[in-house]
Design a protein around this motif. Sequence first.
Motif, short mmCIF file in Angstrom:
data_model
loop_
_atom_site.label_atom_id
_atom_site.label_comp_id
_atom_site.label_asym_id
_atom_site.label_seq_id
_atom_site.Cartn_x
_atom_site.Cartn_y
_atom_site.Cartn_z
N PHE A 2 0.82 -1.21 0.00
CA PHE A 2 0.00 0.00 0.00
C PHE A 2 0.86 1.26 0.00
CE2 PHE A 2 -3.76 -2.46 1.65
CZ PHE A 2 -4.51 -2.28 0.50
N ILE A 3 1.96 1.26 0.73
CA ILE A 3 2.85 2.42 0.73
C ILE A 3 3.46 2.61 -0.66
CG2 ILE A 3 5.05 3.29 1.61
CD1 ILE A 3 4.26 2.12 4.33
N GLY A 4 3.85 1.52 -1.29
CA GLY A 4 4.38 1.60 -2.65
C GLY A 4 3.36 2.15 -3.63
N LEU A 5 2.13 1.70 -3.52
CA LEU A 5 1.07 2.22 -4.39
C LEU A 5 0.83 3.70 -4.15
CD1 LEU A 5 -1.55 -0.67 -4.37
CD2 LEU A 5 -0.24 0.17 -6.32
N ALA A 6 0.83 4.11 -2.89
CA ALA A 6 0.61 5.52 -2.57
C ALA A 6 1.73 6.38 -3.13
CB ALA A 6 0.50 5.70 -1.05
N ILE A 7 2.97 5.96 -2.98
CA ILE A 7 4.10 6.72 -3.53
C ILE A 7 4.00 6.80 -5.05
CG2 ILE A 7 6.61 6.66 -3.87
CD1 ILE A 7 6.80 5.49 -1.01
N TYR A 8 3.64 5.70 -5.68
CA TYR A 8 3.48 5.68 -7.13
C TYR A 8 2.39 6.65 -7.58
CZ TYR A 8 2.48 3.86 -11.80
OH TYR A 8 2.26 3.75 -13.14
N LEU A 9 1.26 6.64 -6.89
CA LEU A 9 0.16 7.53 -7.27
C LEU A 9 0.53 8.99 -7.05
CD1 LEU A 9 -2.93 5.55 -5.98
CD2 LEU A 9 -2.22 5.93 -8.34
N PHE A 10 1.23 9.30 -5.96
CA PHE A 10 1.64 10.68 -5.72
C PHE A 10 2.65 11.14 -6.78
CE2 PHE A 10 0.24 10.03 -1.21
CZ PHE A 10 -0.78 10.97 -1.27
N SER A 11 3.53 10.25 -7.19
CA SER A 11 4.51 10.64 -8.22
C SER A 11 3.81 10.88 -9.56
CB SER A 11 5.60 9.58 -8.37
OG SER A 11 5.08 8.39 -8.91
N ILE A 12 2.83 10.07 -9.88
CA ILE A 12 2.06 10.30 -11.12
C ILE A 12 1.31 11.62 -11.03
CG2 ILE A 12 0.04 9.50 -12.42
CD1 ILE A 12 0.98 6.69 -12.02
N ASP A 13 0.76 11.92 -9.87
CA ASP A 13 0.04 13.17 -9.69
C ASP A 13 0.96 14.37 -9.88
OD1 ASP A 13 -2.28 14.71 -8.98
OD2 ASP A 13 -1.34 15.05 -7.02
N ARG A 14 2.17 14.30 -9.33
CA ARG A 14 3.13 15.40 -9.51
C ARG A 14 3.50 15.58 -10.97
NH1 ARG A 14 8.21 14.61 -6.58
NH2 ARG A 14 7.50 12.53 -6.09
N ARG A 15 3.72 14.46 -11.67
CA ARG A 15 4.06 14.55 -13.09
C ARG A 15 2.92 15.17 -13.90
NH1 ARG A 15 5.88 8.58 -14.10
NH2 ARG A 15 7.14 8.34 -12.24
N LEU A 16 1.67 14.78 -13.58
CA LEU A 16 0.53 15.33 -14.30
C LEU A 16 0.37 16.81 -14.03
CD1 LEU A 16 -2.15 12.51 -14.00
CD2 LEU A 16 -1.00 13.31 -16.04
N LYS A 17 0.59 17.23 -12.79
CA LYS A 17 0.50 18.66 -12.48
C LYS A 17 1.57 19.44 -13.24
CE LYS A 17 -1.60 18.36 -7.94
NZ LYS A 17 -1.43 18.59 -6.50
N LYS A 18 2.76 18.86 -13.35
CA LYS A 18 3.84 19.51 -14.10
C LYS A 18 3.48 19.65 -15.56
CE LYS A 18 8.77 19.08 -15.02
NZ LYS A 18 9.96 18.23 -14.84
#
Length: 69
Positions: free
Chosen positions: A48-64
């Motif tokens: 679950f921590i790995g999934l959360a980190i992955y989703l947050f990184s995707i979110d940052r990339r999309l915002k960029k």
Amino acid sequence: MKKFIILAVMLVSFVTAFAQQSQTVEMADTFRSSGKIYVVIAVIVIIFIGLAIYLFSIDRRLKKIEKEK
């Protein structure tokens, strides 16, 4: 109104899931008695921590990407 309907559906699904715990699960009892349940919980938490980190990184990339356009 939409939030109320979603809340009602969640509560009904919780009640049905809670009502199904009349049987004992041998595998869970075995893991609990031998102490391996903590290993299972640790693996689930790591996933679950790995999934959360992955989703947050995707979110940052999309915002960029959205800011660039």
